[in-house]
Design a protein around this motif. Sequence first.
Motif, PDB file in Angstrom:
ATOM      1  N   ALA A  52       0.812  -1.122   0.123  1.00 54.95           N
ATOM      2  CA  ALA A  52       0.164   0.127  -0.090  1.00 54.95           C
ATOM      3  C   ALA A  52       0.827   1.419  -0.047  1.00 54.95           C
ATOM      4  N   GLU A  53       1.848   1.234   0.737  1.00 57.48           N
ATOM      5  CA  GLU A  53       2.872   2.493   0.818  1.00 57.48           C
ATOM      6  C   GLU A  53       3.275   2.484  -0.549  1.00 57.48           C
ATOM      7  N   ARG A  54       3.880   1.503  -1.139  1.00 59.08           N
ATOM      8  CA  ARG A  54       4.411   1.675  -2.495  1.00 59.08           C
ATOM      9  C   ARG A  54       3.460   1.940  -3.733  1.00 59.08           C
ATOM     10  N   LEU A  55       2.288   1.654  -3.284  1.00 58.12           N
ATOM     11  CA  LEU A  55       1.102   2.251  -4.452  1.00 58.12           C
ATOM     12  C   LEU A  55       1.004   3.916  -4.154  1.00 58.12           C
ATOM     13  N   ARG A  56       0.625   4.091  -2.994  1.00 60.37           N
ATOM     14  CA  ARG A  56       0.760   5.561  -2.459  1.00 60.37           C
ATOM     15  C   ARG A  56       1.632   6.405  -2.906  1.00 60.37           C
ATOM     16  N   HIS A  57       3.096   5.791  -2.915  1.00 56.97           N
ATOM     17  CA  HIS A  57       4.174   6.519  -3.303  1.00 56.97           C
ATOM     18  C   HIS A  57       3.967   6.814  -5.006  1.00 56.97           C
ATOM     19  N   ALA A  58       3.438   5.653  -5.755  1.00 59.73           N
ATOM     20  CA  ALA A  58       3.494   5.719  -7.153  1.00 59.73           C
ATOM     21  C   ALA A  58       2.505   6.818  -7.728  1.00 59.73           C
ATOM     22  N   SER A  59       1.515   6.969  -6.553  1.00 58.51           N
ATOM     23  CA  SER A  59       0.558   8.096  -7.082  1.00 58.51           C
ATOM     24  C   SER A  59       1.197   9.450  -6.984  1.00 58.51           C
ATOM     25  N   ALA A  60       1.926   9.633  -6.061  1.00 56.84           N
ATOM     26  CA  ALA A  60       2.289  11.027  -5.766  1.00 56.84           C
ATOM     27  C   ALA A  60       3.675  11.298  -6.298  1.00 56.84           C
ATOM     28  N   GLU A  61       4.366  10.564  -6.947  1.00 61.32           N
ATOM     29  CA  GLU A  61       5.728  10.630  -7.033  1.00 61.32           C
ATOM     30  C   GLU A  61       5.847  11.602  -8.284  1.00 61.32           C
ATOM     31  N   LYS A  62       5.203  11.643  -9.130  1.00 56.90           N
ATOM     32  CA  LYS A  62       5.224  12.916 -10.154  1.00 56.90           C
ATOM     33  C   LYS A  62       3.992  13.151 -10.566  1.00 56.90           C
ATOM     34  N   PRO A  63       3.743  14.519 -11.126  1.00 58.80           N
ATOM     35  CA  PRO A  63       2.367  14.988 -11.627  1.00 58.80           C
ATOM     36  C   PRO A  63       1.655  14.209 -12.626  1.00 58.80           C
ATOM     37  N   PHE A  64       0.257  14.199 -12.594  1.00 58.75           N
ATOM     38  CA  PHE A  64      -0.331  13.533 -13.613  1.00 58.75           C
ATOM     39  C   PHE A  64      -0.568  14.715 -14.799  1.00 58.75           C
ATOM     40  N   PRO A  65      -0.169  14.479 -16.098  1.00 61.67           N
ATOM     41  CA  PRO A  65      -0.634  15.436 -17.156  1.00 61.67           C
ATOM     42  C   PRO A  65      -2.104  15.454 -17.518  1.00 61.67           C
ATOM     43  N   LEU A  66      -2.272  16.765 -17.725  1.00 58.51           N
ATOM     44  CA  LEU A  66      -3.810  17.008 -17.957  1.00 58.51           C
ATOM     45  C   LEU A  66      -3.887  17.702 -19.480  1.00 58.51           C
ATOM     46  N   GLY A  67      -2.962  17.711 -20.279  1.00 62.33           N
ATOM     47  CA  GLY A  67      -2.989  18.158 -21.415  1.00 62.33           C
ATOM     48  C   GLY A  67      -2.689  19.628 -21.338  1.00 62.33           C
ATOM     49  N   GLY A  70      -0.014  21.469 -21.464  1.00 57.32           N
ATOM     50  CA  GLY A  70       1.101  21.931 -20.299  1.00 57.32           C
ATOM     51  C   GLY A  70       0.585  21.849 -19.180  1.00 57.32           C
ATOM     52  N   ARG A  71      -0.627  21.474 -18.938  1.00 60.09           N
ATOM     53  CA  ARG A  71      -1.048  21.509 -17.501  1.00 60.09           C
ATOM     54  C   ARG A  71      -0.824  20.029 -16.759  1.00 60.09           C
ATOM     55  N   SER A  72      -0.535  20.087 -15.545  1.00 61.26           N
ATOM     56  CA  SER A  72      -0.543  18.871 -14.671  1.00 61.26           C
ATOM     57  C   SER A  72      -0.891  19.043 -13.277  1.00 61.26           C
ATOM     58  N   VAL A  73      -1.070  18.075 -12.591  1.00 57.28           N
ATOM     59  CA  VAL A  73      -1.278  18.162 -11.180  1.00 57.28           C
ATOM     60  C   VAL A  73      -0.952  16.852 -10.273  1.00 57.28           C
ATOM     61  N   VAL A  74      -0.752  17.089  -9.331  1.00 57.18           N
ATOM     62  CA  VAL A  74      -0.087  15.790  -8.376  1.00 57.18           C
ATOM     63  C   VAL A  74      -1.430  15.583  -7.510  1.00 57.18           C
ATOM     64  N   LEU A  75      -1.629  14.146  -7.321  1.00 54.04           N
ATOM     65  CA  LEU A  75      -2.461  13.687  -6.618  1.00 54.04           C
ATOM     66  C   LEU A  75      -1.955  12.628  -5.499  1.00 54.04           C
ATOM     67  N   THR A  76      -2.327  12.605  -4.182  1.00 52.44           N
ATOM     68  CA  THR A  76      -2.088  11.759  -3.433  1.00 52.44           C
ATOM     69  C   THR A  76      -3.173  10.593  -3.511  1.00 52.44           C
ATOM     70  N   ALA A  77      -2.840   9.575  -2.836  1.00 55.51           N
ATOM     71  CA  ALA A  77      -3.778   8.412  -2.639  1.00 55.51           C
ATOM     72  C   ALA A  77      -4.187   8.079  -1.452  1.00 55.51           C
ATOM     73  N   SER A  78      -5.434   7.566  -1.061  1.00 52.73           N
ATOM     74  CA  SER A  78      -5.862   7.023   0.071  1.00 52.73           C
ATOM     75  C   SER A  78      -6.030   5.507   0.043  1.00 52.73           C
ATOM     76  N   VAL A  79      -5.658   4.688   0.886  1.00 57.32           N
ATOM     77  CA  VAL A  79      -5.614   3.184   0.860  1.00 57.32           C
ATOM     78  C   VAL A  79      -6.284   2.518   1.953  1.00 57.32           C
ATOM     79  N   GLY A  80      -7.482   1.690   1.668  1.00 59.41           N
ATOM     80  CA  GLY A  80      -7.853   0.876   2.684  1.00 59.41           C
ATOM     81  C   GLY A  80      -7.355  -0.527   2.464  1.00 59.41           C
ATOM     82  N   LEU A  81      -7.387  -1.425   3.442  1.00 57.57           N
ATOM     83  CA  LEU A  81      -6.651  -2.665   3.163  1.00 57.57           C
ATOM     84  C   LEU A  81      -7.468  -3.660   3.973  1.00 57.57           C
ATOM     85  N   ALA A  82      -7.821  -4.786   3.598  1.00 64.61           N
ATOM     86  CA  ALA A  82      -8.621  -5.861   4.647  1.00 64.61           C
ATOM     87  C   ALA A  82      -7.863  -7.198   4.182  1.00 64.61           C
ATOM     88  N   SER A  83      -7.621  -8.068   5.233  1.00 68.26           N
ATOM     89  CA  SER A  83      -6.920  -9.275   4.989  1.00 68.26           C
ATOM     90  C   SER A  83      -7.677 -10.367   5.517  1.00 68.26           C
TER      91      SER A  83
END
Length: 312
Positions: free
Chosen positions: A238-253, A255-268
């Motif tokens: 989950a930590e690796r996935l959260r980092h994968a989301s926020a590690e670089k901006p998402f392109p919007l076209g 020349g625009r971009s945005v950084v998005l973090t992620a929330s994660v819930g897990l159940a085992s």
Amino acid sequence: MRVLVAVGSARLRRELDELLADWRFAPESHGDGLSAWEALEAPGGPRLAFWQVDLPGLDALAAARRLRGVDAPRYVHLLVLAERGEATPPLAAVDAGADDVLFLPVNAEELRVRLALARRALHLQEKLTVLTDVVRHQADRDPVTNVWNRRAIAEMLARELTRACRDNDWVTVLALHLDGFKELNETHGPEAGDGVIREAAERLRTAIRASDWLGRNVAAKYFLLLPGCNPDRAVATAERLRHASAEKPFPLGEGRSVVLTASVGLASDRGGSISAEELLDRASEALRRARSEGGDTIRQALPTQAGQLPLA
């Protein structure tokens, strides 16, 4: 095109072989039904077969039943050869799934017409198979990202829980949501939002194991199925996935971009003690807690054990 000729008479086999070769087919002749069936079963075997109605070893009726059974190697266009007044009527083979009947003696002109119709039928069958595969693919896939949809993930999870029950193994589900996606979609429009959803799916795909499964539920919510993954390893994932989301901006076209973090819930779950829907719901509830606490975090439902009630 390869053609199986399953005929008991050596003379008739020779005549058919000569005609087929003249018409640029590749005949493969057999005088008994068992060797003919082995040729059909072989990988890449012929898809068009002539079969004598009373062939020793395996007659046309038995061949038709096998070819239309659940264990058939592939679709084969089956043309039955019969004498008029056969003790075993060729209609029985047609009822069992044979495609056509040709009465002996063979008329070359009629045979060539039947071959043309058989080739057309096989071509249409191939197109139908492709279309069926496309429909099946679309039924299981999210149309925006091409990852699995929620229904497919639930089916896979049910199978994994059955395996986990047998092996007393762990199964973990992660529910992940991109923080701030709703506002992004309203500000920049659905086209930009779909681009972010696709990019996020690709980032998540590259951050998980080959044995894991990724699906999308709605908007920017994803489910990840992690077979054989205990709670500690799931948190690290989950930590690796959260980092994968926020590690670089998402392109919007444009020349625009945005950084998005992620929330994660897990159940085992260990040992398959709850249902697939219950485990998905527990992961979703943990995700709701993560989002309500400001996002960009991970929250974990307490793991279940065999014999215990699910813990909220």
